[in-house]
Design an enzyme around this catalytic site. Structure first.
Site, mmCIF file in Angstrom:
data_model
loop_
_atom_site.group_PDB
_atom_site.id
_atom_site.type_symbol
_atom_site.label_atom_id
_atom_site.label_comp_id
_atom_site.label_asym_id
_atom_site.label_seq_id
_atom_site.Cartn_x
_atom_site.Cartn_y
_atom_site.Cartn_z
ATOM 1 C CG ASP A 13 -2.248 0.773 0.931
ATOM 2 O OD1 ASP A 13 -2.160 2.017 0.806
ATOM 3 O OD2 ASP A 13 -3.326 0.166 0.835
ATOM 4 C CG HIS A 32 -14.500 0.496 -5.963
ATOM 5 N ND1 HIS A 32 -15.593 0.355 -5.127
ATOM 6 C CD2 HIS A 32 -13.448 0.736 -5.147
ATOM 7 C CE1 HIS A 32 -15.216 0.508 -3.877
ATOM 8 N NE2 HIS A 32 -13.914 0.734 -3.852
HETATM 9 C C1 LIG Z 1 -10.618 1.624 -0.961
HETATM 10 S S1 LIG Z 1 -9.145 1.231 -0.149
HETATM 11 C C2 LIG Z 1 -9.210 -0.557 -0.069
HETATM 12 C C3 LIG Z 1 -8.395 -1.136 1.056
HETATM 13 C C4 LIG Z 1 -8.468 -2.656 1.200
HETATM 14 N N1 LIG Z 1 -8.115 -3.348 -0.029
HETATM 15 C C5 LIG Z 1 -9.825 -3.070 1.679
HETATM 16 O O1 LIG Z 1 -10.668 -3.460 0.868
HETATM 17 O O2 LIG Z 1 -10.094 -2.958 2.872
HETATM 18 C C6 LIG Z 1 -7.938 1.515 -1.441
HETATM 19 C C7 LIG Z 1 -6.518 1.346 -0.967
HETATM 20 O O3 LIG Z 1 -5.651 1.652 -2.077
HETATM 21 C C8 LIG Z 1 -4.507 2.307 -1.561
HETATM 22 N N2 LIG Z 1 -3.834 3.062 -2.629
HETATM 23 C C9 LIG Z 1 -4.239 4.206 -3.230
HETATM 24 N N3 LIG Z 1 -3.357 4.591 -4.162
HETATM 25 C C10 LIG Z 1 -2.351 3.683 -4.144
HETATM 26 C C11 LIG Z 1 -1.146 3.543 -4.891
HETATM 27 N N4 LIG Z 1 -0.812 4.437 -5.851
HETATM 28 N N5 LIG Z 1 -0.359 2.473 -4.629
HETATM 29 C C12 LIG Z 1 -0.698 1.575 -3.662
HETATM 30 N N6 LIG Z 1 -1.839 1.645 -2.933
HETATM 31 C C13 LIG Z 1 -2.667 2.684 -3.174
HETATM 32 C C14 LIG Z 1 -5.089 3.190 -0.472
HETATM 33 O O4 LIG Z 1 -4.106 3.642 0.447
HETATM 34 C C15 LIG Z 1 -6.131 2.286 0.159
HETATM 35 O O5 LIG Z 1 -5.601 1.541 1.233
#
Ligand SMILES: C[S@@+](CC[C@H](N)C(=O)[O-])C[C@H]1O[C@@H](n2cnc3c(N)ncnc32)[C@H](O)[C@@H]1O
Length: 369
Positions: free
Chosen positions: A232, A270
């Site tokens: 992440d 999404h």
């Molecule tokens: C909607 S959350 C989903 C978290 C987890 N998968 C869950 O369902 O509980 C999206 C995740 O994508 C991560 N994220 C956003 N941009 C990112 C990037 N460029 N690289 C890695 N992770 C990223 C965010 O920090 C967040 O934890």
């Protein structure tokens, strides 16, 4: 006097003859829709006042008078508690049950039990983030956003992207991660109970955008011989400690993703546009490569919007359409139909996919190179 069967509505441009009952139903429909934010506001208030915990710890139907005297409300507000309870009974969060004889008391329903803070699958952390003014304020500038070239209504309201905002506001980041973790707890339980076969036999897995690791931790525990990585943004995983078969890696999924036999993406795609999803999936394809002769896979856990208006489960359909609007306003992301999933999957160069609709309003899509 006999009730008139039809009304004649006339204005300068419009002459319509309609059944009076239907017109009044249409008016009620409009009011109910316009005021729908009242439902979420009342629920948030009940949670903040501790009404759910108070009724739960009472252990039997709780009369209104007892509820009122147990809550931290000013005595001048005591008469208003009934009003909050009435709308939330109507919305299915409480039920009235007879105690002895004529007296009635409130009990929780399954939905309100799922909002108790110490329920292992609690959804309570969603209330302070989804109903936080930083997100409720996105609806006012929505039409302005349609007329300008800002990437998202979040940008229009706050002048930056949601993910940049969370870097600057650790309190919001923490609330958001807690809400994601609470959703992941129930989803993980369902995935392991209903879709265990999807993970069986995998040597390694990287949970991309895995947040604070709720899902990966449960998978690592269920499959002790699987090497699991939570990947992440650096500020999300910076202070987190791994365990035997689980580690945390910070980075940007648009640059590169640690290699593994399988990549898990739950509630990540999404958040992004089709073009961005194709780029993420291309990185995933590179990460799974070809390991020990076995071709890996990408496991996507997401919603699937029905191509037609789903009459069967209106509650799920409404939830999915609300999620879609949230993704649009927060991220310029979207909830997708099977056709739209198929397009981004093939756009990233994958050959096959298999869908299991076993997770309520979410599905598991296994994607193969
Ligand atoms: C909607 S959350 C989903 C978290 C987890 N998968 C869950 O369902 O509980 C999206 C995740 O994508 C991560 N994220 C956003 N941009 C990112 C990037 N460029 N690289 C890695 N992770 C990223 C965010 O920090 C967040 O934890």
């Amino acid at each position: 006097m006999e009730e008139s069967k039809s009304l004649r509505v006339v204005n300068k441009d419009l002459v319509v003859e309609e059944n009076a009952t239907e017109l009044l139903e249409a008016q009620a429909h409009i009011f109910s829709h316009i005021y729908s934010y009242v439902n979420s506001g009342a629920l948030k208030c009940a949670a903040q006042l501790g009404i759910l915990e108070t009724i739960h710890s009472h252990g039997k139907p709780m009369p209104l008078s007892h509820l009122v005297s147990s809550l931290p409300v000013h005595h001048s507000k005591a008469p208003f508690v009934y009003r909050i309870m009435r709308i939330l009974v109507h919305a299915g969060f409480f039920r009235l049950e007879k105690i002895d004889g004529e007296e009635e008391g409130y009990v929780l329903t399954l939905a309100s039990k799922l909002l108790l803070k110490d329920n292992p699958f609690t959804m309570a952390p969603f209330l302070p983030v989804i109903l936080h003014p930083i997100l409720t304020s996105l609806w006012d500038p929505l039409s302005t956003w349609f007329q300008n070239d800002d990437p998202t209504p979040f940008d229009t309201a706050h002048g930056m992207k949601f993910w940049d905002y969370t870097v600057l506001h650790p309190d919001i980041s923490q609330k958001f991660n807690e809400s994601m973790a609470s959703d992941a707890r129930l989803a993980t339980r369902m995935v392991i109970e209903r879709c265990k076969g999807v993970f069986e036999g995998l040597e390694s897995l990287v949970d991309v955008g895995g947040g604070t690791g709720t899902m990966a931790k449960a998978i690592a525990k269920e499959f002790p011989s699987m090497e699991c990585t939570v990947f992440d943004q650096p500020h999300v995983v910076a202070d987190l400690q791994g365990s035997n078969n689980l580690k945390y890696v910070g980075g940007d999924m648009f640059d590169s993703i640690p290699s593994a036999e399988a990549v898990l993406l739950k509630s990540v795609l999404h958040d992004w546009t089709d073009e961005e999803c194709v780029r993420i999936l291309e990185r995933c394809k590179h990460a799974i490569g070809t390991r020990n002769g076995s071709k890996g896979k990408v496991i996507i856990v997401e919603m699937m919007i029905s191509e037609n208006d789903d009459e069967v489960d209106q509650v799920s359909t409404q939830a999915k359409l609300c999620f879609d609007m949230m993704m649009m306003t927060m991220f310029n992301g979207k909830e997708r139909s099977e056709k739209e999933w198929a397009q981004i999957i093939s756009g990233a160069g994958f050959k096959n996919y298999k869908i299991s609709h076993l997770l309520g309003f979410r599905s598991v899509i296994e994607v193969f190179p």
